[in-house]
Design a protein around this motif. Structure first.
Motif, PDB file in Angstrom:
ATOM      1  N   GLN A  47       1.421  -1.427  -0.037  1.00  0.00           N
ATOM      2  CA  GLN A  47       0.169  -0.544   0.174  1.00  0.00           C
ATOM      3  C   GLN A  47       1.291   1.310   0.176  1.00  0.00           C
ATOM      4  N   SER A  48       1.560   1.127   0.852  1.00  0.00           N
ATOM      5  CA  SER A  48       2.443   2.318   1.248  1.00  0.00           C
ATOM      6  C   SER A  48       4.003   2.257  -0.421  1.00  0.00           C
ATOM      7  N   GLN A  49       4.008   1.743  -0.690  1.00  0.00           N
ATOM      8  CA  GLN A  49       4.284   1.961  -2.154  1.00  0.00           C
ATOM      9  C   GLN A  49       3.314   2.176  -3.334  1.00  0.00           C
ATOM     10  N   LEU A  50       2.688   1.971  -3.519  1.00  0.00           N
ATOM     11  CA  LEU A  50       1.527   2.250  -4.400  1.00  0.00           C
ATOM     12  C   LEU A  50       0.759   3.414  -3.935  1.00  0.00           C
ATOM     13  N   CYS A  51       0.963   4.174  -2.683  1.00  0.00           N
ATOM     14  CA  CYS A  51       0.510   5.619  -2.425  1.00  0.00           C
ATOM     15  C   CYS A  51       1.910   6.309  -3.062  1.00  0.00           C
ATOM     16  N   ALA A  52       2.945   5.286  -2.922  1.00  0.00           N
ATOM     17  CA  ALA A  52       4.193   6.190  -3.863  1.00  0.00           C
ATOM     18  C   ALA A  52       4.536   6.209  -4.782  1.00  0.00           C
ATOM     19  N   LEU A  53       3.591   5.273  -5.948  1.00  0.00           N
ATOM     20  CA  LEU A  53       4.433   5.380  -7.025  1.00  0.00           C
ATOM     21  C   LEU A  53       2.776   6.088  -7.926  1.00  0.00           C
ATOM     22  N   GLN A  54       1.096   6.480  -7.357  1.00  0.00           N
ATOM     23  CA  GLN A  54       0.710   7.513  -7.482  1.00  0.00           C
ATOM     24  C   GLN A  54       1.006   8.742  -7.135  1.00  0.00           C
ATOM     25  N   GLU A  55       1.924   9.395  -6.384  1.00  0.00           N
ATOM     26  CA  GLU A  55       2.289  10.077  -6.136  1.00  0.00           C
ATOM     27  C   GLU A  55       3.156  11.519  -7.085  1.00  0.00           C
ATOM     28  N   GLN A  56       3.940   9.693  -7.499  1.00  0.00           N
ATOM     29  CA  GLN A  56       5.384   9.894  -8.453  1.00  0.00           C
ATOM     30  C   GLN A  56       4.609  10.252  -9.714  1.00  0.00           C
ATOM     31  N   ILE A  57       3.518   9.158  -9.944  1.00  0.00           N
ATOM     32  CA  ILE A  57       2.664   9.327 -10.977  1.00  0.00           C
ATOM     33  C   ILE A  57       2.430  11.338 -11.412  1.00  0.00           C
ATOM     34  N   THR A  58       1.533  11.096 -10.303  1.00  0.00           N
ATOM     35  CA  THR A  58       0.601  12.670 -10.158  1.00  0.00           C
ATOM     36  C   THR A  58       2.107  13.882 -11.012  1.00  0.00           C
ATOM     37  N   THR A  59       2.729  13.734  -9.756  1.00  0.00           N
ATOM     38  CA  THR A  59       3.843  14.517  -9.385  1.00  0.00           C
ATOM     39  C   THR A  59       4.814  14.720 -11.477  1.00  0.00           C
ATOM     40  N   GLU A  60       4.873  13.653 -11.367  1.00  0.00           N
ATOM     41  CA  GLU A  60       5.860  13.347 -13.135  1.00  0.00           C
ATOM     42  C   GLU A  60       5.024  14.293 -14.528  1.00  0.00           C
ATOM     43  N   LEU A 159      13.093  17.103 -20.478  1.00  0.00           N
ATOM     44  CA  LEU A 159      12.279  15.978 -19.335  1.00  0.00           C
ATOM     45  C   LEU A 159      10.369  15.742 -19.633  1.00  0.00           C
ATOM     46  N   PHE A 160      10.334  16.170 -20.613  1.00  0.00           N
ATOM     47  CA  PHE A 160       8.642  15.222 -21.061  1.00  0.00           C
ATOM     48  C   PHE A 160       8.340  14.586 -21.723  1.00  0.00           C
ATOM     49  N   LEU A 161       9.949  14.676 -22.742  1.00  0.00           N
ATOM     50  CA  LEU A 161      10.174  12.872 -23.742  1.00  0.00           C
ATOM     51  C   LEU A 161      10.770  12.031 -22.691  1.00  0.00           C
ATOM     52  N   MET A 162      11.283  12.288 -21.866  1.00  0.00           N
ATOM     53  CA  MET A 162      12.157  11.561 -21.115  1.00  0.00           C
ATOM     54  C   MET A 162      10.703  10.627 -20.267  1.00  0.00           C
ATOM     55  N   SER A 163       9.972  10.965 -19.961  1.00  0.00           N
ATOM     56  CA  SER A 163       8.610  10.697 -19.155  1.00  0.00           C
ATOM     57  C   SER A 163       7.420  10.822 -19.901  1.00  0.00           C
TER      58      SER A 163
END
Length: 461
Positions: A47-60, A159-163
């Motif tokens: 759950q912690s990893q999932l939340c972290a991943l979702q937050e990272q996706i949102t930020t990216e 940055l855009f292309l990398m993501s």
């Protein structure tokens, strides 16, 4: 009790079974506790990893969107500046349009009776000589007005292309492609839907019935080249002498107003206010309609030449070259949209908020209010397109001055039917428009003697 079991410890079966069950149950409880602990820890970790991943996706992707917003704005501003520079640097188009109107006036003058013609022959010859000189001057000054717009390279958007490589198809308006040198380009699709009509392609899924009944035909002199209905049902015509003519619902002439400078187009801002473009003078004249008279009510100075005009939400919309510009009533530019070619006529539908444009007299372009293309309509039986308009059912209308007809175009960008043609007495239609309820339609046409007529039709759906 046999000899082979002598000396063994004896006990009650139920007592011994209970004791052994308790021992095993205790062991199982320890094992179960450890398993539950493992599962609990694992769930928390996932759950912690999932939340972290979702937050990272949102930020990216927020960074991606922000980068795109800045890049889009920068490119739009640069493109607008280049296009405006081209328009300002080549006022040949404006001069040529004004010259064409003068030539049309001269053509009309030579069709007068013999006595009038001979009396004015010297003056006409001099005017022809002047216009000929102006044409030669314009021709010698001609330069190519095409401009090269900037492209969006990967070097500007690392940055855009990398993501974006994580999900290259997430936005249908974007794509990454390899160029010939192996580098990556980010390309914008201007719309997610592109419909282009061709012969024999009709709006098969649509059923629209529109009948036109000719109510009135007028032949003002001098000839008329623009018109607009007021919501009261009054009709306003603009002739080649830059005179506005106000007619009531019975088509009785109520008032005339001669403008000082050469007027190009007219539209109704409200039931009591007209906007008239003064082409190369870079201004719009405001005209009050009050007590069945036309009265000047000021001028709006613009920062660019203005020819074709429409309006929406108290905004004045002008067409000049390939630019559609939005201004407030004080003349401040609100936004500018670059279209795909030279705009020959322009109409904004207030009911369904679409732009309809005649591009280079070759095709009709329908776009939303941000300039994203809805459809492009081009038909072999619609030649030298003049005016374009639309009714409150999202049906567009385009008149072909060479093909002598008016096409009715469905919301899907396909031909519904040819609503008027030469068989209906149509001759070189150059402009078309509706009243606010779409119950009446005006049509300006030019006959073989170069005299223009205004026809008003009752529209029945």
């Amino acid at each position: 009790f046999s000899d082979q079991h002598s000396g063994h410890t004896m006990g009650d079966v139920d007592v011994v079974a209970k004791k052994k069950r308790d021992e095993i149950s205790s062991e199982l409880a320890l094992v179960k506790g450890k398993v539950d602990s493992i599962l609990s820890d694992s769930e928390v970790t996932v759950q912690s990893q999932l939340c972290a991943l979702q937050e990272q996706i949102t930020t990216e992707f927020e960074q991606i969107r922000e980068l795109l917003r800045h890049k889009e704005e920068a490119l739009r501003l640069e493109a607008i500046k280049l296009a405006e520079k081209a328009c300002h640097g080549h006022d040949k188009i404006a001069k040529a349009q004004e010259l064409k109107m003068k030539i049309t006036d001269l053509e009309e003058s030579i069709t007068t009776d013999g006595v009038s013609f001979l009396q004015n022959m010297a003056e006409l010859k001099e005017r022809v000589r002047i216009e000929k000189k102006l044409v030669s001057s314009l021709d010698s000054e001609y330069t190519d007005t095409r401009i090269c717009l900037p492209t969006l390279k990967h070097g500007d958007t690392e940055l855009f292309l990398m993501s974006f490589r994580l999900a290259p198809a997430s936005d249908p308006r974007l794509r990454i492609r390899k160029s010939s040198d192996g580098s990556e380009d980010l390309t914008f699709r201007l719309s997610t839907q592109h419909l282009e009509s061709s012969n024999c392609k009709h709006s098969a899924k649509l059923s629209f019935h529109t009948n036109l009944v000719l109510e009135k035909q007028m032949s003002p002199s001098p000839a008329v080249h623009a018109a607009s209905f007021l919501s009261s049902g009054y009709l306003v015509l603009l002739d080649l002498n830059s005179t506005l003519l106000l007619f009531n619902e019975d088509y009785t002439l109520l008032h005339e107003l001669r403008l000082e400078d050469k007027a190009f187009d007219v539209t109704a801002l409200s039931d009591h206010m007209l906007a008239v473009t003064i082409g190369a003078a870079k201004r719009v004249e405001l005209i009050d309609v009050k007590d069945e008279t036309l009265q000047s009510n000021g001028k709006i100075e613009l920062d660019t030449e203005c020819f074709h005009v429409s309006c929406i939400d108290d905004k004045i919309v002008t067409g000049n070259g390939s630019l559609v510009s939005f201004f407030n009533v004080k003349g401040a530019r609100l936004k500018t949209i670059i279209m795909s070619g030279m705009i020959q006529s322009l109409y904004i539908s207030k009911s369904h908020r679409k732009m309809y444009l005649n591009i280079r007299s070759e095709y009709v372009l329908c776009a939303d209010m941000r300039g994203n293309r809805e459809y492009k309509y081009k038909h072999d039986d619609l030649q030298e397109i003049g005016g374009v308009t639309a009714d409150n059912r999202s049906l567009a209308y385009a008149c072909g001055s060479k093909s002598n007809n008016v096409h009715q175009i469905g919301p899907d960008g396909r031909l519904v039917r040819i609503i008027l043609s030469k068989e209906n007495g149509l001759t070189k239609p150059i402009s078309v428009g509706f009243d606010s309820t779409c119950s009446k339609m005006f049509l300006i046409e030019k006959d073989d003697t170069l005299k223009e007529a205004v026809k008003v039709y009752n529209v029945n759906y």
